[in-house]
Design a protein around this motif. Structure first.
Motif, short mmCIF file in Angstrom:
data_model
loop_
_atom_site.label_atom_id
_atom_site.label_comp_id
_atom_site.label_asym_id
_atom_site.label_seq_id
_atom_site.Cartn_x
_atom_site.Cartn_y
_atom_site.Cartn_z
N ARG A 180 0.88 -1.17 0.00
CA ARG A 180 0.00 0.00 0.00
C ARG A 180 0.91 1.22 0.00
O ARG A 180 1.78 1.35 0.86
N THR B 56 1.34 5.38 -0.15
CA THR B 56 0.92 6.78 -0.11
C THR B 56 2.12 7.61 -0.52
O THR B 56 3.17 7.56 0.13
N THR C 281 -3.03 7.70 -2.63
CA THR C 281 -2.86 6.42 -1.94
C THR C 281 -3.44 5.32 -2.80
O THR C 281 -4.59 5.42 -3.25
N ASP D 170 -3.45 0.79 -3.44
CA ASP D 170 -3.05 -0.58 -3.11
C ASP D 170 -2.42 -1.15 -4.37
O ASP D 170 -3.11 -1.48 -5.34
N THR E 137 -1.15 -0.56 -11.56
CA THR E 137 -2.30 -0.35 -10.69
C THR E 137 -2.93 0.98 -11.05
O THR E 137 -2.25 2.01 -11.11
N TYR F 249 3.39 -2.98 3.56
CA TYR F 249 2.88 -4.17 2.89
C TYR F 249 2.91 -5.39 3.78
O TYR F 249 3.71 -5.50 4.70
#
Length: 254
Positions: A77, A79, A84, A86, A116, A236
């Motif tokens: 994850r 930020t 932010t 995942d 992602t 993570y």
């Protein structure tokens, strides 16, 4: 390949503990996604099912029975700046073990991941989610520096999307440096095959601006809140497995 040197590992339990600590590192290279690719939700594969095809060749003169090929799969994850996400699961492979002079050696293998989607795309609005042409995704790549024994590593983050130039990258000239810390004790899920679960994080890294984004450079950095010197976080959960090299098929150079 960079190698770190320290005291030779001691008992089997000490070497096992060092392996678990060394697994808390992310690194690798990843292919760039083409425009129009489908971005799937993160899902972590089981470490026990991971193959060992990316195990690197060993340095000359080392004992294969004392070197491990180590593979972990992580669900990070991130930020960074104002965003932010995942990240899609990462699979990382490297080797470590004692050098002929008693120091600790490391050899990088590979990392695999996929892009992602960043919610809101290029605009940060619902329009960015609804319009395929405004899609924006992020993908980590190995930054060229790592020390698996201490949890230090570097990553670049490639930005991809239909409107984004190919080389658009966060940390393009100077990658993002991480110093991972354990957020709790590791858990042995299985002894045979060895499967360990652990968590780690870094909340001290600095996120540089994106570069090589052409006319979108300013927009991308405003959209992502970059550069950012504070408020960043990489965390993570991961599962981890290993085999010693005498348990692997012979590779050239071992």
């Amino acid at each position: 390949m960079k190698k770190s040197r320290a005291a030779a590992p001691g008992s089997p339990s000490a070497r096992r503990a060092a392996a678990v600590a060394g697994a808390a590192v992310l690194a690798g290279t990843a292919a760039v996604c083409a425009p129009g690719v489908a971005y799937s939700a993160p899902r972590v594969p089981a470490a026990a099912a991971t193959d060992f095809r990316d195990c690197p060749s060993l340095p000359g003169g080392v004992d294969p029975a004392r070197w491990r090929c180590e593979v972990h799969t992580a669900a990070p994850r991130l930020t960074m700046g104002s965003v932010t996400v995942d990240l899609a699961p990462i699979t990382m492979t490297h080797a470590e073990g004692p050098l002929p002079d008693g120091g600790k050696g490391q050899v990088w293998g590979a990392m695999h991941s996929s892009p992602t989607a960043i919610p809101g795309g290029l605009t940060g609005t619902p329009a960015g989610d609804r319009s395929a042409v405004l899609a924006l995704a992020i993908q980590p790549e190995y930054g060229g520096r790592s020390d698996f024994y201490t949890g230090q590593f570097s990553l670049r983050f490639r930005l991809v999307g239909p409107m984004v130039p190919h080389g658009c990258t966060i940390g393009a000239s100077d990658p993002v440096d991480f110093q991972l810390k354990r957020s709790g004790p590791s858990t042995w899920v299985s002894q045979d095959p060895p499967v360990i679960e652990f968590s780690a994080y870094d909340d001290t890294f600095t996120a540089p601006a994106a570069a090589h984004c052409g006319p979108l450079t300013g927009l991308v950095n405003r959209r992502l809140g970059l550069p950012a010197t504070a408020g960043n976080l990489m965390s993570y959960d991961a599962s981890y497995t290993f085999r010693t090299y005498d348990q692997l098929p012979t590779k050239e150079g071992t």
